[in-house]
Scaffold this active site. Structure first.
Site: not given
Ligand code: ASP
Length: 338
Positions: A69, A20, A102-103
């Site tokens: 991710s 993200t 973040t995932d």
């Molecule tokens: N779906 C995203 C990821 O992990 C979520 C994020 O980055 O906050 O790539």
């Protein structure tokens, strides 16, 4: 891309992997934070969008991946660790920042923490909102991550996750909220805070990592397959059998509470261990230890307990431990140590 700055500044390598923090939505969606596409903005454009970075460090940006991710496989994780280790080994790099979704940030951070043999700061960061959101968190998180990576006090602390002004250890941190900006937490507390653009430390890790770790990405070609099965009412042994059928060498049982095993699965665990598949008991709760031989006779079964490691990290530690030993006692020693 290299930023022209003064030559006494720390040299920080920024590795972009997507997520993200590299996401964008339509300008008309600026008030929303969930409608966007992740992994579309290049790492050099990310840098260009953060005023103040040039005052902190000389930055070199590279794009290793451009993915959500969720799409991190073990193959990509190994690639990331190799690249970070290469950068850390260079004389012209003083620290590394990885921009990551973040995932699965906690998994990549933990893997680097255990396998990159370097005392240089390695910091992961990301964002909960895309850069096009009204209150985007990516620019501040990136600025703080670079500030931490560039600071001499950050050396030798293991891999760090900097999000929302907090500095977490990769050993402990987890994503605990799907939307809020304070989405990351560590059960024993963060190591420190970013205050006025510099790290302020409150805790230190007692468990080995990076320089003291017995794992080395330079010596790991592939990870043994380890599965995770999460607990719920009315479980079925087929979830475990499916992992055995595809060749898993260990299965992490994300148990209730303290790693509790339902009565009807106890004979299944004993059978699997007797046939050579390791069972690693951890908790689906997300905090607190699982105690050996409490509520389940691990000694009689030959199973292993994961101390306080959450299921995704227990998977990684079990896979790394299996590169060193095939014995349950050896795996248990690794879980007790790390
Ligand atoms: N779906 C995203 C990821 O992990 C979520 C994020 O980055 O906050 O790539």
């Amino acid at each position: 891309m290299a930023t022209p700055t003064n030559s006494s500044q720390p040299r920080i390598a920024l590795v972009g992997t997507g997520g993200t923090i590299a996401g964008a939505g339509r300008p008309s969606d600026a008030g929303a934070s969930a409608a966007y596409q992740s992994a579309v903005v290049s790492t050099s454009d990310l840098l260009a969008g953060v005023p103040g970075l040039a005052a902190l460090a000389r930055l070199q940006a590279e794009q290793l991946f451009q993915i959500d991710s969720a799409d991190f496989t073990d193959t990509r994780l190994l690639q990331l660790a190799r690249r970070v280790a290469e950068l850390c080994a260079r004389d012209d790099v003083d620290g590394v920042v990885v921009a990551h979704g973040t995932d699965t940030m906690e998994e990549s951070a933990y893997f680097l923490h255990l396998t990159v043999r370097s005392g240089k700061p390695i910091v992961l960061t990301g964002s909960m909102r895309p850069g096009t959101a009204l209150a985007a968190d990516g620019p501040a998180n990136l600025l703080h991550a670079v500030a931490v990576a560039a600071h001499p006090s950050s050396s030798g602390r293991g891999v760090l996750v900097v999000m929302n002004e907090q500095i977490h250890s990769a050993r402990d941190v987890a994503k605990v909220h799907s939307m809020r900006l304070d989405a990351f937490a560590s059960p024993h507390g963060a190591l420190g805070l970013v205050v006025e653009g510099a790290p302020r430390w409150y805790r230190a890790l007692t468990r080995p990592h990076t320089m003291q770790s017995e794992f080395d990405i330079g010596a790991i070609d592939a990870l043994p397959l380890v599965g995770v099965v999460s607990s719920h009412g009315n479980m079925r042994r087929e979830s475990y059998d499916a992992w055995v059928a595809v060749g898993a060498r260990a299965i992490v049982h994300a148990g209730f509470g303290g790693g509790t095993v339902p009565e009807y699965l106890k004979p299944v665990f004993r059978e699997l261990c007797a046939r050579g598949t390791h069972i690693v008991r951890c908790s689906r709760v997300g905090a607190g230890p699982v105690i050996r031989n409490a509520s389940f006779d691990d000694d009689a079964c030959g199973s292993v307990v994961a101390d306080d490691q959450n299921p995704p990290r227990a998977r990684l530690l079990a896979a790394l431990a299996l590169t060193l030993t095939q014995e349950a006692a050896g795996l248990q020693a690794v879980f007790d140590r790390y």
